[in-house]
Each structure stands twice: as structure tokens, then as C-alpha cells.
Design an enzyme around this catalytic site. Structure first.
Site, PDB file in Angstrom:
ATOM      1  N   ASP A 150      18.496  28.963  21.638  1.00  0.00           N
ATOM      2  CA  ASP A 150      18.826  29.543  22.944  1.00  0.00           C
ATOM      3  C   ASP A 150      18.921  28.403  23.956  1.00  0.00           C
ATOM      4  OD1 ASP A 150      18.995  32.297  22.411  1.00  0.00           O
ATOM      5  OD2 ASP A 150      16.816  32.508  22.463  1.00  0.00           O
ATOM      6  N   TRP A 152      18.496  36.376  13.177  1.00  0.00           N
ATOM      7  CA  TRP A 152      17.474  35.345  13.363  1.00  0.00           C
ATOM      8  C   TRP A 152      16.275  35.925  14.112  1.00  0.00           C
ATOM      9  CZ3 TRP A 152      18.720  30.810  17.247  1.00  0.00           C
ATOM     10  CH2 TRP A 152      18.910  31.312  18.534  1.00  0.00           C
ATOM     11  N   GLU A 199      22.069  37.562  18.385  1.00  0.00           N
ATOM     12  CA  GLU A 199      20.898  37.435  17.514  1.00  0.00           C
ATOM     13  C   GLU A 199      21.290  36.964  16.111  1.00  0.00           C
ATOM     14  OE1 GLU A 199      18.445  37.608  19.311  1.00  0.00           O
ATOM     15  OE2 GLU A 199      19.113  38.892  20.940  1.00  0.00           O
ATOM     16  N   GLY A 238       4.925  21.897  23.167  1.00  0.00           N
ATOM     17  CA  GLY A 238       3.524  22.165  23.499  1.00  0.00           C
ATOM     18  C   GLY A 238       2.713  20.942  23.859  1.00  0.00           C
ATOM     19  N   ASP A 243      19.867  43.133  25.270  1.00  0.00           N
ATOM     20  CA  ASP A 243      18.771  42.632  26.109  1.00  0.00           C
ATOM     21  C   ASP A 243      17.724  43.710  26.345  1.00  0.00           C
ATOM     22  OD1 ASP A 243      19.860  39.876  27.204  1.00  0.00           O
ATOM     23  OD2 ASP A 243      21.515  41.282  27.281  1.00  0.00           O
ATOM     24  N   ARG A 295      21.708  28.120   9.815  1.00  0.00           N
ATOM     25  CA  ARG A 295      20.639  27.431  10.554  1.00  0.00           C
ATOM     26  C   ARG A 295      19.717  26.699   9.585  1.00  0.00           C
ATOM     27  NH1 ARG A 295      15.227  28.154  12.462  1.00  0.00           N
ATOM     28  NH2 ARG A 295      14.961  30.024  11.172  1.00  0.00           N
TER      29      ARG A 295
END
Length: 527
Positions: free
Chosen positions: A353, A405, A191, A260, A464, A243
Site C-alpha cells: 500500500d 492478499w 486486495e 518498528g 473500503d 508477491r
């Protein structure tokens, strides 16, 4: 910043970083939800990404550069013979479902049948050894493969016992070295979570660079001269890349970004929700759940799933190519604005990811392939983090800021009303284990018990399950996993303390089921 690299005609550099991770799937968990997670990721993400990178390498070898982290639990699954033997039957089951559809739906899913067979052929041609494919690309320099914490433990909540963090990191490094025959220099912090002092543990373990969210860099002390557009170096000697949100938003956001678009494949309409339960049960699938069989397009986000139109693969691929060009053009303009002088070449770091590409966004690997093949046209030098540091840039010395993040930018997603109960449980287990490790092992049985206790502790620390509890999805599964590993841990501790009462059947069963990290070393938990 060193002005010799990249070449003068290049506006700057772009480093795309992918984080690939899945939790451990225990032995004999056939036809389970966890097995589906793995096989869908292999089919939709890992194989397509490998194909995209290999295709680009043939056309544009010098600019085919990516950074990817492969978590130790994921590597253990990809390296598992049972899983490699089970994957073909999983593919066959899905082919059977598609071939049994009515003619109209079968025709609409023809692209899916073709892709299933194409990916399975790739699997067969490498005998299911995807790790070897990654290794070849790592050795050629096209990939920079990072490690991660052993079971993706959220490190800031383990900080009360630094030895448990050392256990997570050093187990990961040893696992990575065992598989890739080289020690990793970079790590993906689970993360992107950082706390003060973690850099010292990383450095002492041989780690030299990692990635943080933007505010982890921007809030550093002193404030970095170049913001997130150049890495910083901590006083302990670890480089931190930040980032860049402008480079990630167009891909992350389904509402504001590319995924999208109405021509892309609809993620939520899956054949597994629509088939009768009796039909699923005939194939050994006990509950309704996604099968990874989706052949409708988004169409319009405001219409119901039942009204979605059939997916048209060529239409979607053309759109992905357009979006790749739009992304590169936007990065080119961004780099041009950032170029302050001829001596400064900005670096854009775009971490994601890995499963976003292919699993969540079906066209993602094709988008990546177009980025890799066409970046030259936009005067962008693609790089990976290792290649960038090899050029020996002058890095500003700064102390990075605690951050993650996750939602909210810090640690609240992993410490909240839904999952905070986990923290004292794993903290107590970690403290007990660290104290036990101060003892000397007097025989092979003691070492065997300690090794398995270490595995159960690591598995209980996986972030997780905290994430799932907070997200409110498969919460019973997450709770059961944590409690199971902690129960096994404490049972093993009891045996360690009382050598006259060893339950060998219990020990053998969990050694077989939680058979991960064969080179585990208890010294990693010693003070």
C-alpha cells in the site's frame, strides 16, 4: 525466460509496486474525517514519494523505476478543484496548532513545521496538480501507472453479476484514459483478489497484466516452474506477477521489520488526541481525532504514549538509509541464490500500500529514495511491470489460483459476521441495474438517471466499507456510507421505472454531491 535482459552483471530485478487508493470524499465534506484521510495522505505520502522519485531520477535515471496504481476515486479527488482550494487552509490550521504549543513542544515539532511548509511549497509550485507530476514520470518511463477497479470493489463477491465487474473495470479504464490520455495496460485488483474467469473480463477490457499474492501464483495449474520469481500468463492472455513475501516482510512488519525501529516517528501519539476539544472546535473540528501532527519517536514499544521521547529527524533519516542498504543487501543475496543459470534472471515483486510510505511509516519515502539511488551498488536492476513485459520474456502458461492478499489469503475478510450482510444488498442492486440497462433510453433525462444510478451502485460496492466493518474501526461511518448510496440507488431506480414522478431536487443534489466519473457509460453494464 529471455536471457538478454537485464545485463549479465546484474543478479536479477526488483519491481516495487505501490497501490495508492482512498475512498471518494463527497462534495462539501470539509473538516471531515474522510477529508483528513486525503490531506494527510497528500502531505505525508503522495508529495514525499513524488519528491523522492524526482530526486532519484536526477541522480540515477535509468534505475529509477517504480510501478504505482492510482485508483480512480483517488484520481477524482486529486483532480477536484474544491479539494485543491481547501488544502491550503487545512495546512494553515495545523501550522496554527503547532505554533501555539508551549516552547518545549514547539521546538520539538520544528521539523514538522518545516516539512509542512516544504510540502506546501511543492503543492503551490505545481498549483496543486499532483496528477501532472505523476503523468510526467509515467511518460518518461520511470513510473508505470496502473489503474484499479473504479471504487475499489472487491471483485470476487460481485461475480454473480459479471456485468457489475465490467462496470467497475471499464469505468476505471475510461477514467484513467481521460486523465492520462492513454489506456492502462495494467491493473491493481482490489486486495489482489482473484477468482477463476476474471482474466477473460480483464483481457476483453484491454488489461494485459496484474499482481497476485504469492499463493495465487504458487497454486496455479500447472505449478509454475520459477514460482513467484517470474510472471505467468493465463490462457486468456493476461500476465500475472506474484508477491514475494521475503521482499515485503522487512517493510510490512512493524514487529519484525524496519518500521518498528525505536528512532522512527511514533504513529499513535498525535496532537489531535491531546488538545482540548474546545480548541479543536474553534478551528471547525467537531471531534477529537488525529491531526497528522506527531513529533515523538517510538522510543520503546513497551512504554506508554505519555513516556515517548521527542523525535529526532536526522537520527531517523540515518536509520532509514541504513535500512535501505540492509534491504538491498538482503535482496542481492536472495537474487544470487535464485540465479539458477545464466539464462535465468529472477524477478522479485514487492507490492505495498502506497500509504505505508509516509503516512504509517513516516520515513518510508526517504527509504524508497535510498533504494532508488543505491540499487546499482548491489547489482540489482530496478524495473516496473510494463518495462519488464516490453522485453518479451517467455512466460509459462498457467491458470492462476483464486486468492487475495487479505488476512487468511482468500475472501473471508470481506465475507464474515461483520460485513456479509453487504453482499446480498449489492448483489440485488447489481442484478436490478443490469436488467434495467437492457432497456433503451428514450431521452436525456433517462440517461441522466441511469448515469447517477450507476455512480451510486459503484460507490456502494467500495471494499473500503467492508474492510472498516471487519476491522471494527469507524463502523458507523462505513455503515452509513453503504446505506446512503444504496438508498440513493433505489430511489433513482424508482424514478427510472416511473417517469411521471421525478424528484429533480433530489437528483440535482446527489449529482452535485456524488459527482464522480463524468464519462460513465451505461454500455459497460449491458450483457
Amino acid at each position: 525466460m529471455n536471457g538478454r535482459y537485464p545485463p549479465k552483471n546484474v543478479l536479477g530485478q526488483l519491481a516495487i509496486v505501490l497501490h495508492a487508493h482512498l475512498p471518494y470524499v463527497r462534495k462539501n465534506e470539509i473538516n471531515s474525517l474522510e477529508e483528513d484521510w486525503l490531506f494527510q495522505a497528500i502531505l505525508e505520502c503522495y508529495i514525499p514519494l513524488l519528491q523522492s522519485i524526482e530526486s532519484s531520477k536526477k541522480e540515477n535515471p535509468e534505475n529509477t523505476k517504480l510501478t504505482i496504481s492510482l485508483s480512480p476515486t483517488l484520481l477524482s479527488l486529486l483532480n477536484n478543484i474544491q479539494i485543491q482550494e481547501t488544502f491550503p487552509s487545512w495546512i494553515k490550521t495545523r501550522n496554527d496548532f503547532l505554533n501555539e504549543l508551549p516552547l518545549k513542544e514547539k521546538n520539538a515539532s520544528a521539523f514538522l513545521i518545516k516539512n509542512l511548509n516544504d510540502k506546501y511549497l511543492y503543492w503551490e509550485n505545481c498549483s496543486g496538480n499532483l496528477i501532472e507530476k505523476f503523468k510526467v514520470l509515467n511518460n518518461s518511463g520511470n513510473l508505470d501507472i496502473l489503474t484499479c477497479a473504479a471504487t475499489h470493489g472487491y471483485l470476487p463477491i460481485l461475480r454473480e453479476n459479471p456485468e457489475t465487474i465490467k462496470g467497475q473495470i471499464n469505468t476505471a479504464i475510461r477514467s484513467h484514459e481521460n486523465i492520462f490520455e492513454t489506456k492502462p495496460l495494467g491493473i491493481w485488483l482490489p486486495e489482489c483478489a482473484y477468482y477463476e474467469g476474471l482474466d477473460e473480463i480483464l483481457f476483453n477490457s484491454g488489461i494485459r497484466y496484474t499482481i497476485l499474492d504469492g499463493h495465487g501464483i504458487l497454486n496455479s495449474t500447472p505449478r509454475p516452474r520459477y514460482g513467484v520469481y517470474a510472471p505467468i500468463c493465463s490462457k486468456k492472455g493476461v500476465a500475472f506477477f506474484g508477491r514475494d513475501s521475503e521482499s515485503t516482510l522487512p517493510v510490512w512488519s512493524a514487529k519484525e521489520g524496519f518500521p518498528g525501529d525505536k528512532v522512527y516517528r511514533e504513529f499513535h501519539k498525535d496532537l489531535g488526541w491531546e488538545l482540548p476539544l474546545s480548541k479543536l472546535q474553534k478551528k471547525g473540528i467537531s471531534t477529537k481525532r488525529p491531526l497528522g501532527l506527531k513529533f515523538h519517536k517510538i522510543t520503546d514499544e513497551n512504554i506508554s504514549l505519555g513516556e515517548k521521547e521527542f523525535y529526532l529527524e536526522n537520527e531517523a533519516k540515518n536509520k532509514a538509509a541504513e535500512h535501505a542498504d540492509a534491504y538491498l543487501l538482503a535482496r542481492s543475496k536472495q537474487l544470487e541464490k535464485l540465479t539458477l543459470s545464466s539464462s535465468f534472471k529472477p524477478l522479485l515483486v514487492a507490492p505495498f500500500d502506497a500509504e505505508l510510505f509516509g503516512h504509517w511509516w513516516y520515513e518510508g519515502p526517504f527509504f524508497i529514495e535510498n533504494i532508488l539511488k543505491n540499487s546499482n551498488k548491489y547489482s540489482i536492476k530496478l524495473t516496473n511491470l510494463k518495462e519488464f513485459l516490453i522485453q518479451k520474456p517467455n512466460l509459462q502458461i498457467c491458470d492462476p489460483s483464486p486468492s487475495s492478499w487479505g488476512q487468511g489469503g482468500y475472501h473471508n475478510y470481506w465475507i464474515n459476521d461483520a460485513n456479509a450482510w453487504i453482499v446480498p444488498e449489492i448483489t440485488k442492486a447489481g442484478s436490478t441495474f443490469v436488467d434495467l440497462c437492457l432497456e433503451n433510453f428514450n431521452n436525456d433525462l433517462s440517461l441522466r438517471l441511469f448515469n447517477q444510478a450507476a455512480r451510486e451502485l459503484l460507490l456502494s460496492e467500495s471494499s473500503d466499507w467492508s474492510f472498516i466493518l471487519r476491522a471494527g474501526t469507524t463502523t458507523e461511518l462505513a455503515k452509513e456510507r453503504i446505506e446512503r448510496h444504496l438508498f440513493r440507488f433505489w430511489k433513482l431506480v424508482e424514478m427510472i421505472k416511473n417517469h411521471s414522478n421525478i424528484n429533480f431536487k433530489f437528483l440535482e443534489d446527489i449529482e452535485e454531491e456524488d459527482n464522480v466519473f463524468p464519462n460513465i457509460n451505461i454500455d459497460d453494464w449491458r450483457k
